[in-house]
Write a protein that holds these residues in place. Structure first.
Motif, short mmCIF file in Angstrom:
data_model
loop_
_atom_site.label_atom_id
_atom_site.label_comp_id
_atom_site.label_asym_id
_atom_site.label_seq_id
_atom_site.Cartn_x
_atom_site.Cartn_y
_atom_site.Cartn_z
N SER A 1 0.85 -1.19 0.00
CA SER A 1 0.00 0.00 0.00
C SER A 1 0.89 1.25 0.00
N PRO A 2 0.39 2.35 -0.56
CA PRO A 2 1.19 3.58 -0.58
C PRO A 2 1.44 4.10 0.82
N LEU A 3 2.60 4.73 1.00
CA LEU A 3 2.91 5.34 2.29
C LEU A 3 2.05 6.58 2.50
N LYS A 4 1.72 6.86 3.75
CA LYS A 4 0.93 8.03 4.07
C LYS A 4 1.83 9.07 4.73
N ARG A 5 1.67 10.30 4.29
CA ARG A 5 2.46 11.38 4.87
C ARG A 5 2.04 11.65 6.31
N LYS A 6 3.01 11.99 7.14
CA LYS A 6 2.75 12.29 8.54
C LYS A 6 3.25 13.68 8.87
N ALA A 14 10.51 4.47 14.30
CA ALA A 14 10.02 3.11 14.53
C ALA A 14 9.15 2.61 13.39
N ASP A 15 8.64 3.53 12.55
CA ASP A 15 7.81 3.13 11.43
C ASP A 15 8.63 2.51 10.30
N LEU A 16 9.93 2.72 10.32
CA LEU A 16 10.79 2.15 9.29
C LEU A 16 11.29 0.79 9.76
N VAL A 17 10.80 -0.27 9.12
CA VAL A 17 11.14 -1.62 9.54
C VAL A 17 12.49 -2.05 8.96
N TYR A 18 12.66 -1.91 7.65
CA TYR A 18 13.92 -2.28 7.02
C TYR A 18 14.05 -1.61 5.67
N LEU A 19 15.27 -1.58 5.18
CA LEU A 19 15.58 -1.09 3.84
C LEU A 19 16.28 -2.21 3.08
N ALA A 20 16.10 -2.25 1.77
CA ALA A 20 16.73 -3.27 0.95
C ALA A 20 17.04 -2.70 -0.42
N VAL A 21 18.05 -3.27 -1.06
CA VAL A 21 18.46 -2.86 -2.40
C VAL A 21 18.13 -3.98 -3.37
N MET A 56 5.82 -9.40 -5.11
CA MET A 56 4.81 -8.52 -4.51
C MET A 56 4.84 -7.17 -5.21
N GLY A 57 3.70 -6.49 -5.19
CA GLY A 57 3.63 -5.17 -5.78
C GLY A 57 4.07 -4.10 -4.79
N ALA A 58 4.70 -3.05 -5.30
CA ALA A 58 5.16 -1.96 -4.44
C ALA A 58 4.94 -0.64 -5.16
N PRO A 59 4.27 0.32 -4.51
CA PRO A 59 4.09 1.65 -5.12
C PRO A 59 5.39 2.44 -5.09
N TRP A 60 5.44 3.50 -5.86
CA TRP A 60 6.67 4.28 -6.00
C TRP A 60 7.08 4.94 -4.68
N THR A 61 6.10 5.18 -3.80
CA THR A 61 6.43 5.84 -2.53
C THR A 61 7.32 4.97 -1.66
N ARG A 62 7.35 3.68 -1.91
CA ARG A 62 8.16 2.77 -1.12
C ARG A 62 9.50 2.46 -1.79
N TYR A 225 7.60 11.39 4.78
CA TYR A 225 6.67 10.39 5.29
C TYR A 225 6.84 10.15 6.79
N GLY A 226 7.46 11.10 7.47
CA GLY A 226 7.46 11.09 8.91
C GLY A 226 8.44 10.14 9.57
N ILE A 227 9.34 9.56 8.81
CA ILE A 227 10.34 8.67 9.41
C ILE A 227 11.41 9.50 10.12
N LEU A 228 11.77 10.63 9.53
CA LEU A 228 12.72 11.56 10.14
C LEU A 228 12.01 12.87 10.43
N PRO A 229 12.45 13.61 11.44
CA PRO A 229 11.85 14.92 11.72
C PRO A 229 12.13 15.90 10.60
N ALA A 230 11.32 16.94 10.53
CA ALA A 230 11.44 17.94 9.48
C ALA A 230 12.83 18.58 9.50
N VAL A 231 13.45 18.65 8.34
CA VAL A 231 14.78 19.22 8.22
C VAL A 231 14.95 19.73 6.80
N ASP A 232 15.73 20.78 6.65
CA ASP A 232 16.03 21.31 5.33
C ASP A 232 17.16 20.48 4.73
#
Length: 268
Positions: A1-6, A14-21, A56-62, A225-232
């Protein structure tokens, strides 16, 4: 499912479970954005990701799509080995061809001379041919003949090193990898050579032009998407590990040179 902005206040890692290449084979583009009013028009919309044998299908937001040296669009890149692939094949031909030449010279090439007055029947000819095939292609090291003299013809093994070096240098030219870096130094002291410094410059430029924007895109996505706090993101300074480490003596010489420069400027 697409990620939702926070909202920035709800940011949590904690919302980021893992990253993969995933490479192109395991992350195929399933659909492109066909909305001409979209800012992502003609960019990947969905992917088909193959992970651990499960698709599995993955939207571009992921996903963060990476394609280098795109020519006609921002989707289809140029394969890394395209420029030197033919040269690599030529190099393999030189290596394997040289080994085959040595083998043939070791086994030898023979001339079969039928003695005067001896008649070679069809059966004898087939028998001789089979014996020679066993000698050349098998483990038999003896040929039994009757009425036939076998003479080993002189062979000549060509040194393939010149052809090998030409192919390697052409590969170096197309990849920008110095010869001593690609092949290695006989003395093992490639760390401080001029070629190693040139290669360090190539890597430094690649970091600046390719890796830096990719890292910033990753940070920006995590912020959105709210994984990191707002930053420039533009204010973030990326620091890379030095490619060539200076020895204690080189650091001392550098410090001395800087000291002389500061002293000269202060005196002036």
């Amino acid at each position: 499912s697409p990620l939702k902005r926070k909202a920035a206040a709800n940011a949590t890692a904690a919302d980021l479970v893992y990253l993969a290449v995933y490479d192109e084979i395991d992350a195929k583009i399933d659909a492109l954005d066909t909305n001409r009013e979209s800012e992502r028009y003609n960019l990947p919309e969905f992917y088909e990701v193959n992970t651990a044998g499960e698709k599995m299908g993955a939207p571009w937001t992921r996903a963060i799509y990476v394609a280098e040296d795109c020519e006609k669009d921002d989707v289809m890149g140029t394969p890394r080995l395209e420029a030197c692939y033919n040269l690599l094949e030529a190099l393999m031909k030189v290596v394997h061809g040289g080994a085959e030449t040595v083998w043939h010279d070791m086994v030898g090439t023979f001339h079969a001379d039928v003695r005067e007055g001896y008649e070679l029947t069809t059966a004898d000819e087939e028998k001789l041919t089979g014996a020679i095939d066993d000698f050349l292609n098998g483990l038999r090291r003896v040929i039994r003949t009757e009425g036939i003299d076998l003479e080993k013809l002189p062979g000549q093994v060509i040194d393939p090193s010149a052809l090998f070096n030409v192919a390697v240098k052409l590969i170096c030219a197309t990849t920008q990898i110095p010869y001593s870096i690609l092949i290695g130094s006989d003395r093992g002291d490639v760390g401080k050579t001029e070629e190693s410094r040139q290669w360090a410059g190539v890597i430094k430029e690649r970091r600046r032009q390719f890796a830096d924007p990719l890292v910033r895109t990753m940070i920006e996505r995590l912020v959105d998407y709210g994984i990191l706090p707002a930053v420039d993101v533009d204010e973030i300074e990326l620091i890379w590990k030095p490619i060539i480490e200076l020895s204690d003596l080189e650091r001392a010489d550098l410090a001395e040179a800087r000291g002389r420069a500061v002293s000269a400027v202060s005196t002036g």
